[in-house]
Write an enzyme that holds these catalytic residues in place. Structure first.
Site, PDB file in Angstrom:
ATOM      1  N   LYS A  25     -25.266  10.698  -5.106  1.00 29.84           N
ATOM      2  CA  LYS A  25     -25.560  11.849  -4.243  1.00 29.84           C
ATOM      3  C   LYS A  25     -27.057  11.970  -4.002  1.00 29.84           C
ATOM      4  CE  LYS A  25     -26.400  15.966  -5.379  1.00 29.84           C
ATOM      5  NZ  LYS A  25     -26.448  17.304  -6.001  1.00 29.84           N
ATOM      6  N   ASP A  82     -21.955  17.034  -2.395  1.00 26.66           N
ATOM      7  CA  ASP A  82     -22.192  17.918  -3.524  1.00 26.66           C
ATOM      8  C   ASP A  82     -20.963  18.775  -3.752  1.00 26.66           C
ATOM      9  OD1 ASP A  82     -22.227  19.865  -1.546  1.00 26.66           O
ATOM     10  OD2 ASP A  82     -24.067  20.817  -2.264  1.00 26.66           O
TER      11      ASP A  82
END
Length: 221
Positions: A129, A147
């Site tokens: 991420k 997320d």
């Protein structure tokens, strides 16, 4: 069991409608972390793990005043780094990761933040991420960071039925063209923060509820 005719097309059509609505709702969606260069974005994103962007935005400027470059972080003591980021959760782990990551930046990349996923993932504290945030926002590389907000919204809408962020990313990337990935990630995150919240989502007033699998199945009201 064979798939229903045009099932894939229906999914693509739904995805396209959702994308159009998100663009109408959040045309200016962008990264909410404050940064002036790619190094600052890297640090801020590392600090944001299990912490709000708002909190990071209050702490990061003080950090960059004391440690403006990878060289400064690499040379700093762990105690000094911890003291600077103490208001942020997991500050001890993050201080160690920041120091070790900056050591690698200095030793292997002349103090520059690398531009490839493979190289970014070498840095301690940098997962997929975080790497995608850097690639998409700093370097303009098609990337789709997932997320908790983006994952939750995607799951409720029925764009994915996975819980693993990497699998969610794969599903979303299959539905949308690469040039939309960065924007879509920001829009999903903003929608998750403002409307499709973890607790007490604002389903009845949500502009996406006609396309929301969770809402249509009565899981939320």
């Amino acid at each position: 069991m064979r798939a229903a005719p045009n099932a894939g097309n229906v999914c693509q059509e739904k995805a396209a409608h959702i994308s159009k609505l998100l663009q109408q709702l959040y045309p200016e969606a962008r990264c909410s972390l404050h940064y002036q260069n790619v190094f600052q974005l890297l640090v801020a994103t590392m600090l944001s793990a299990q912490c709000t962007d708002a909190r990071v935005n209050t702490v990061a400027p003080l950090f960059f005043q004391q440690f403006p470059t990878p060289h400064a972080v690499a040379q700093a003591s762990i105690e000094a780094l911890e003291a600077c980021i103490q208001p942020i959760g997991l500050f001890r782990v993050k201080a160690r990761n920041l120091k070790n990551a900056c050591r690698i930046l200095v030793a292997d990349y002349s103090g520059d933040v690398p531009r490839t996923l493979k190289d970014l993932l070498r840095l301690p504290g940098v997962g997929r991420k975080t790497a995608h945030v850097i690639l998409g926002n700093a370097f303009g590389v098609p990337a789709l960071p997932v997320d908790t907000h983006a994952a939750r919204v995607s799951q409720r809408l029925g764009l994915t039925h996975h819980r693993d962020p990497n699998k969610i990313e794969k599903d979303l990337c299959a539905l949308y063209p690469p040039e939309s990935w960065v924007r879509l990630s920001h829009q999903l995150i903003q929608h998750g923060r403002q409307v499709c919240r973890s607790h007490r989502p604002l389903c009845t007033s949500c502009a996406l509820n006609n396309y929301c699998e969770a809402y249509l199945q009565g899981r939320f009201s």
